[in-house]
Write a protein that holds these residues in place. Structure first.
Motif, PDB file in Angstrom:
ATOM      1  N   TYR A 171       0.839  -1.201   0.000  1.00 15.51           N
ATOM      2  CA  TYR A 171       0.000   0.000   0.000  1.00 15.51           C
ATOM      3  C   TYR A 171       0.877   1.255   0.000  1.00 15.51           C
ATOM      4  N   LEU A 172       1.886   1.277   0.887  1.00 22.85           N
ATOM      5  CA  LEU A 172       2.750   2.462   0.976  1.00 22.85           C
ATOM      6  C   LEU A 172       3.539   2.657  -0.320  1.00 22.85           C
ATOM      7  N   LYS A 173       4.027   1.559  -0.887  1.00 20.97           N
ATOM      8  CA  LYS A 173       4.804   1.672  -2.128  1.00 20.97           C
ATOM      9  C   LYS A 173       3.927   2.218  -3.268  1.00 20.97           C
ATOM     10  N   ASN A 216      10.663  -2.577   7.233  1.00 23.06           N
ATOM     11  CA  ASN A 216      11.106  -3.242   5.997  1.00 23.06           C
ATOM     12  C   ASN A 216      11.372  -2.220   4.898  1.00 23.06           C
ATOM     13  N   LEU A 217      10.500  -1.201   4.811  1.00 20.19           N
ATOM     14  CA  LEU A 217      10.688  -0.196   3.756  1.00 20.19           C
ATOM     15  C   LEU A 217      11.853   0.739   4.073  1.00 20.19           C
ATOM     16  N   VAL A 218      12.135   0.937   5.361  1.00 15.33           N
ATOM     17  CA  VAL A 218      13.318   1.729   5.735  1.00 15.33           C
ATOM     18  C   VAL A 218      14.565   0.949   5.337  1.00 15.33           C
ATOM     19  N   ASN A 219      14.569  -0.351   5.644  1.00 14.46           N
ATOM     20  CA  ASN A 219      15.734  -1.184   5.295  1.00 14.46           C
ATOM     21  C   ASN A 219      15.936  -1.283   3.788  1.00 14.46           C
ATOM     22  N   ALA A 220      14.831  -1.164   3.048  1.00 11.15           N
ATOM     23  CA  ALA A 220      14.940  -1.251   1.583  1.00 11.15           C
ATOM     24  C   ALA A 220      15.293   0.105   0.968  1.00 11.15           C
ATOM     25  N   GLY A 221      15.393   1.148   1.804  1.00  8.44           N
ATOM     26  CA  GLY A 221      15.769   2.474   1.288  1.00  8.44           C
ATOM     27  C   GLY A 221      14.603   3.234   0.665  1.00  8.44           C
ATOM     28  N   VAL A 222      13.370   2.735   0.861  1.00 14.48           N
ATOM     29  CA  VAL A 222      12.203   3.424   0.287  1.00 14.48           C
ATOM     30  C   VAL A 222      11.775   4.577   1.216  1.00 14.48           C
ATOM     31  N   LEU A 223      11.923   4.361   2.522  1.00 11.92           N
ATOM     32  CA  LEU A 223      11.583   5.375   3.533  1.00 11.92           C
ATOM     33  C   LEU A 223      12.810   5.625   4.397  1.00 11.92           C
ATOM     34  N   GLU A 236       1.297  10.187  -4.357  1.00 13.35           N
ATOM     35  CA  GLU A 236       0.424  10.738  -3.311  1.00 13.35           C
ATOM     36  C   GLU A 236       1.279  11.096  -2.093  1.00 13.35           C
ATOM     37  N   PHE A 237       2.310  10.280  -1.843  1.00 11.02           N
ATOM     38  CA  PHE A 237       3.326  10.628  -0.849  1.00 11.02           C
ATOM     39  C   PHE A 237       4.581  10.992  -1.633  1.00 11.02           C
ATOM     40  N   GLY A 238       4.916  12.275  -1.651  1.00 12.07           N
ATOM     41  CA  GLY A 238       6.063  12.734  -2.452  1.00 12.07           C
ATOM     42  C   GLY A 238       7.389  12.549  -1.726  1.00 12.07           C
ATOM     43  N   VAL A 239       8.492  12.681  -2.482  1.00 15.74           N
ATOM     44  CA  VAL A 239       9.841  12.560  -1.909  1.00 15.74           C
ATOM     45  C   VAL A 239      10.025  13.613  -0.807  1.00 15.74           C
TER      46      VAL A 239
END
Ligand code: GLP
Length: 240
Positions: A17-19, A56-63, A26-29
């Motif tokens: 959902y977040l990705k 998980n998304l922090v570890n993947a560098g997305v957040l 909708e959630f910008g950089v």
């Protein structure tokens, strides 16, 4: 809404959902994402589940998290194709990003054993050791330590090393860079690397070693680099 009947864990569905929200802009950089409390209320799940998805998304560098401020959307990673023997300067230019380097060491010295062998040098022959922080749009991307035989690049200066070494070799010295062998492996950043790359110690980094040859098979550089794993992914097209 999450689907509890699916065989996919709930945290995974929240990640998706977040990705999607990031993909749809909708959630910008650089934007704050909803808090753990808001997400756990929205999805009717425990905060533990939300935390798992976000971690998980922090570890993947997305957040990325900022202490006391919240969790934000990270910049998209640089996708580096694993083909073509290109330089950092060329790669950044191709993406429309500015490249620069902070020179942290520039020395001529007798080559240590392993480097001497890789560069096919004799016992007392000297090498340059150039250590640079490579920056894209003024942000640190990688630390690179380059070893090159002095006899091949006798006129190398600090000024040249702050720019493109490949440009110097090809355009100023008129030598042809022909091919290279490269190895990529996962590591954790030590204290010094973390400090230079502006990341936390033990963050994941990509260790890359490249040995490059001029035409006629003359070795001209051995490079050891540490790339930020939260900013880089390597892509290759494969055929069967
Ligand atoms: C990339 C490679 C290095 C190479 C460098 C040259 O960063 N990973 O192995 O030495 O490019 O870059 P430049 O010509 O910008 O100095």
């Amino acid at each position: 809404m999450l689907n509890k009947d699916l065989p996919l864990p709930l945290y995974y569905q929240i990640e998706e959902y977040l990705k999607r929200k990031i993909e749809e802009r909708e959630f910008g950089v650089g934007e704050l994402i909803p808090s753990e409390r808001e997400l756990s209320e929205r999805f009717q799940v425990s905060r533990m589940t939300v935390r798992q998805a976000v971690t998980n998304l922090v570890n993947a560098g997305v957040l990325y998290r900022e202490k006391g401020k919240g969790t934000f959307v990270a910049e998209r990673k640089i996708e580096q194709p694993l083909k073509g023997l290109t330089s950092f300067t060329e790669d950044m230019r191709q993406r429309g990003m500015s490249s620069s380097s902070k020179l942290i060491a520039f020395e001529a010295m007798v080559a240590p054993g392993e480097i001497r062998e890789k560069l096919k040098l004799k016992d007392e022959e000297e090498i340059y050791c150039v250590r640079r922080i490579r920056m894209a749009d003024r942000k640190p991307m990688a630390i690179e330590t380059t070893f090159m035989p002095v006899k091949l690049l006798p006129g190398l200066t600090e000024k040249i090393a702050k720019g493109s070494i490949y440009h110097y070799v090809e355009q100023e010295l008129g030598m042809a860079i022909s091919h290279a062998r490269q190895m990529i492996e996962a590591r954790a950043a030590d204290e010094e690397q973390a400090h230079l790359l502006d990341i936390l110690p033990q963050s994941p980094v990509l260790h890359i070693e490249r040995s490059s040859l001029l035409s006629k098979g003359i070795p001209f550089e051995v490079v050891r680099s540490t790339y930020r794993a939260d900013r880089y992914s390597f892509i290759s097209d494969i055929e069967r």
